[in-house]
Motif scaffolding. Structure first.
Motif, mmCIF file in Angstrom:
data_model
loop_
_atom_site.group_PDB
_atom_site.id
_atom_site.type_symbol
_atom_site.label_atom_id
_atom_site.label_comp_id
_atom_site.label_asym_id
_atom_site.label_seq_id
_atom_site.Cartn_x
_atom_site.Cartn_y
_atom_site.Cartn_z
ATOM 1 N N GLY A 83 -89.364 23.631 36.333
ATOM 2 C CA GLY A 83 -90.448 23.067 37.127
ATOM 3 C C GLY A 83 -91.794 23.721 36.866
ATOM 4 N N PRO A 84 -92.896 22.969 37.038
ATOM 5 C CA PRO A 84 -94.234 23.488 36.719
ATOM 6 C C PRO A 84 -94.701 24.642 37.594
ATOM 7 N N LEU A 85 -94.104 24.842 38.783
ATOM 8 C CA LEU A 85 -94.518 25.993 39.582
ATOM 9 C C LEU A 85 -93.841 27.280 39.109
ATOM 10 N N HIS A 86 -92.838 27.140 38.247
ATOM 11 C CA HIS A 86 -92.114 28.308 37.722
ATOM 12 C C HIS A 86 -92.343 28.345 36.208
ATOM 13 N N GLY A 96 -92.158 26.174 33.914
ATOM 14 C CA GLY A 96 -92.888 25.028 33.372
ATOM 15 C C GLY A 96 -94.395 25.226 33.375
ATOM 16 N N ALA A 97 -94.862 26.272 34.078
ATOM 17 C CA ALA A 97 -96.309 26.529 34.123
ATOM 18 C C ALA A 97 -96.872 26.829 32.735
ATOM 19 N N ASN A 98 -96.066 27.427 31.842
ATOM 20 C CA ASN A 98 -96.657 27.807 30.549
ATOM 21 C C ASN A 98 -97.090 26.593 29.727
ATOM 22 N N ARG A 124 -112.577 21.014 41.289
ATOM 23 C CA ARG A 124 -111.420 20.172 41.660
ATOM 24 C C ARG A 124 -110.286 21.040 42.212
ATOM 25 N N VAL A 125 -110.062 22.192 41.585
ATOM 26 C CA VAL A 125 -109.004 23.106 42.058
ATOM 27 C C VAL A 125 -109.321 23.559 43.486
ATOM 28 N N LYS A 126 -110.566 23.970 43.689
ATOM 29 C CA LYS A 126 -110.936 24.528 45.003
ATOM 30 C C LYS A 126 -110.964 23.455 46.086
ATOM 31 N N ASN A 127 -111.259 22.212 45.687
ATOM 32 C CA ASN A 127 -111.206 21.107 46.647
ATOM 33 C C ASN A 127 -109.772 20.673 46.925
ATOM 34 N N LYS A 128 -108.823 21.349 46.293
ATOM 35 C CA LYS A 128 -107.392 21.064 46.460
ATOM 36 C C LYS A 128 -107.084 19.599 46.207
ATOM 37 N N GLU A 129 -107.672 19.061 45.155
ATOM 38 C CA GLU A 129 -107.319 17.702 44.735
ATOM 39 C C GLU A 129 -105.815 17.687 44.477
ATOM 40 N N MET A 166 -103.339 26.344 36.770
ATOM 41 C CA MET A 166 -102.000 26.717 36.321
ATOM 42 C C MET A 166 -102.061 28.069 35.611
ATOM 43 N N GLY A 167 -100.997 28.855 35.783
ATOM 44 C CA GLY A 167 -100.999 30.196 35.187
ATOM 45 C C GLY A 167 -101.696 31.213 36.070
ATOM 46 N N PHE A 168 -102.061 30.799 37.278
ATOM 47 C CA PHE A 168 -102.684 31.701 38.250
ATOM 48 C C PHE A 168 -101.858 31.755 39.516
ATOM 49 N N GLY A 169 -101.834 32.915 40.148
ATOM 50 C CA GLY A 169 -101.158 33.043 41.431
ATOM 51 C C GLY A 169 -99.716 33.479 41.266
ATOM 52 N N HIS A 170 -99.220 34.161 42.267
ATOM 53 C CA HIS A 170 -97.833 34.626 42.220
ATOM 54 C C HIS A 170 -97.376 34.974 43.626
ATOM 55 N N PRO A 191 -98.871 42.567 35.435
ATOM 56 C CA PRO A 191 -98.917 43.507 34.305
ATOM 57 C C PRO A 191 -98.497 42.856 32.988
ATOM 58 N N ARG A 192 -97.656 41.829 33.077
ATOM 59 C CA ARG A 192 -97.236 41.129 31.858
ATOM 60 C C ARG A 192 -98.400 40.365 31.261
ATOM 61 N N ALA A 193 -99.225 39.761 32.136
ATOM 62 C CA ALA A 193 -100.369 38.982 31.652
ATOM 63 C C ALA A 193 -101.366 39.875 30.927
ATOM 64 N N TYR A 205 -112.811 31.815 46.462
ATOM 65 C CA TYR A 205 -111.547 31.103 46.693
ATOM 66 C C TYR A 205 -110.373 31.918 46.150
ATOM 67 N N PHE A 206 -110.517 32.390 44.906
ATOM 68 C CA PHE A 206 -109.421 33.105 44.243
ATOM 69 C C PHE A 206 -109.318 34.547 44.752
ATOM 70 N N VAL A 207 -110.472 35.148 45.028
ATOM 71 C CA VAL A 207 -110.471 36.539 45.503
ATOM 72 C C VAL A 207 -109.791 36.628 46.874
ATOM 73 N N SER A 209 -106.147 36.384 46.617
ATOM 74 C CA SER A 209 -105.563 37.317 45.630
ATOM 75 C C SER A 209 -104.849 36.573 44.495
ATOM 76 N N LEU A 210 -105.561 35.648 43.880
ATOM 77 C CA LEU A 210 -104.962 34.896 42.778
ATOM 78 C C LEU A 210 -105.437 35.474 41.445
ATOM 79 N N TYR A 211 -104.491 35.923 40.649
ATOM 80 C CA TYR A 211 -104.772 36.527 39.342
ATOM 81 C C TYR A 211 -103.973 35.797 38.275
ATOM 82 N N PRO A 212 -104.323 35.997 36.996
ATOM 83 C CA PRO A 212 -103.506 35.368 35.951
ATOM 84 C C PRO A 212 -102.071 35.885 36.018
ATOM 85 N N ASN A 213 -101.106 35.005 35.827
ATOM 86 C CA ASN A 213 -99.710 35.440 35.767
ATOM 87 C C ASN A 213 -99.209 35.345 34.322
ATOM 88 N N VAL A 214 -97.921 35.630 34.140
ATOM 89 C CA VAL A 214 -97.337 35.717 32.793
ATOM 90 C C VAL A 214 -97.581 34.449 31.965
#
Ligand code: CMC
Length: 392
Positions: free
Chosen positions: A225-228, A230-232, A255-260, A266-270, A278-280, A316-318, A321-326
């Protein structure tokens, strides 16, 4: 009943104790069996990390040689299993091909299905580890319309993986050391991540005493799935969409911040990391090295970096606490290596396999393991009387 706790997504529920992997999400720390991911990525190999995760200690040279030799001996899949790939539609996604093939291993390798016999558990472990790269490559060759390349057991697991994906039948394959090193490191970085969705799935299925192949094939499906995992591939599709639309990264971020609906960075948040994954951090460095040397995909890397820069400075991201993930930078590396986008999550699965196996083995040996059986809060109708169809 009063004893039931409501915890959607099990965000605050420990489903098990485990000695495999340690994560401190606030500090951005990841360790396997006590060894930091930075140390392992720099100094170890995928085969050695697989051994460490599964058996709990770094191997001696002798243990490593014997493990490696066993893996090389089991790379080939049964011819009838290989023929599955002739029957799958040519335009099918490789993930279900892979999970179906692992599932089918329960039918081809029936002498190692007991969950109580240590030798059988070990044989199924070795078979899975050795055949997974071959199965993954069969899926790749199918979607690419290329002839099957058989493993060459003079090569190690990662070199062989590159050969069966990119080589030609009956020709020796010249391994590019830079690519082999990067692939090995990427597999290490994916090797385990404690109780994520796919690993919890493996444990949940296994808790009913289903066999290792059945449990792992369920894990592959959860990873899809894209939330796991499938995000890559979703990251690369997102970068391509931004690039083709000529709108630029700022507009996409609005668009992301307006929660369309359906639009996330994608690839952010955990769920666990509230700091840089640390992997990212390691992968970002590798992305630069590989892309500089292998292809002209720099434009996409620049775009990814500007998305990251915008996000890390944006409230929004700060606030969240949304950072790049793996998954944020891996797709760019896989693309530069020559993998089609729909293979990216399969690569994640090849890397994650040792972790799934280690966690399944820990679960099956743990005297505290019970069948996974969550409770619910019932919100449906109270008792009512059956109404005959003519009266409805
Ligand atoms: N883009 C925009 N907003 C986001 C994102 C994102 N990538 N991730 C989380 N948020 C927001 C979310 O909308 C929510 O906002 P609010 O508090 O206003 O409702 C807040 O941040 C918390 O998010 P959540 O969905 O409640 O967090 P979660 O722990 O349930 O989900 C996640 C974690 C990884 C599913 C999520 O961050 C996400 O969807 N990320 C994008 C997909 C992704 O990159 N997945 C890969 C995860 S890492 C490796 C792996 O498992 O494969």
């Amino acid at each position: 009943t009063g004893r039931v706790t409501y915890d959607p997504g099990f965000a605050n529920t420990a489903s098990t104790s485990s000695a495999v992997t340690y994560i401190d999400g606030d500090e951005g720390i990841l360790r396997h069996r006590g060894y930091s991911i930075e140390d392992l990525a720099e100094n170890s190999t995928f085969v050695e990390v697989a051994y460490l995760l599964i058996y709990g200690e770094l191997p001696t040279q002798e243990q490593l040689d014997s493990f490696d030799a066993r893996l090389r001996r089991h790379t080939i899949v049964h011819e009838d299993l290989r023929r599955f790939f002739q029957a799958f539609p040519y335009d099918a996604h490789p993930m279900p091909m892979v999970s179906a093939s692992i599932m089918a291993m329960s039918t081809f390798y029936q002498d190692n299905l007991s969950v109580f016999d240590d030798e059988q558990i070990d044989l199924s472990t070795i078979r899975l580890l050795a055949k997974m790269p071959t199965i993954a490559a069969l899926a790749h060759r199918k979607v690419a319309g290329l002839p099957v390349v058989h493993p060459d057991n003079s090569l190690n697991i990662v070199e062989n993986f590159l050969r069966v994906n990119f080589g030609f039948p009956s020709e020796p394959y010249e391994v590019d050391p830079l690519m082999a090193k990067a692939m090995d490191q990427l597999f290490i970085l994916h090797a385990d991540h404690e109780q994520n969705c796919s690993t919890s799935t493996v444990r949940m299925v296994g808790s009913s005493q289903a066999n290792l192949f059945q449990s792992i094939s369920a894990g592959v499906n959860a990873l899809a799935g894209p939330l796991h995992g499938g995000a890559n591939s979703a990251v690369l599709e997102m970068l391509e969409e931004i690039s083709e639309s000529h709108d630029g990264p700022q507009k996409f971020m609005e668009r992301v911040k307006n929660k369309e609906q359906g639009v996330r960075l994608m690839g952010f948040g955990h769920r666990v990391y509230k700091n840089y994954d640390p992997r990212a951090a390691i992968i970002k460095k590798t992305a630069h090295e590989i892309i500089d040397q292998m292809s002209g995909a720099d434009e996409m890397l620049d775009l990814a970096m500007s998305l990251e820069e915008i996000a890390l400075a944006d409230d929004y991201f700060v606030e969240r606490s949304l950072y790049p993930n793996v998954d944020f930078y891996t797709g760019l590396i896989y693309k530069a290596m020559g993998f089609p986008t729909n293979m990216f999550t399969v690569l994640f699965a090849v890397g994650r396999l040792p972790g799934w196996i280690a966690q399944w083995r820990e679960m099956i040996k743990d005297p505290e393991t019970k069948i996974g059986r969550p409770r619910q809060i019932y919100t449906g109708e109270p008792e009512r009387k059956y109404v005959p169809i003519a009266e409805r």
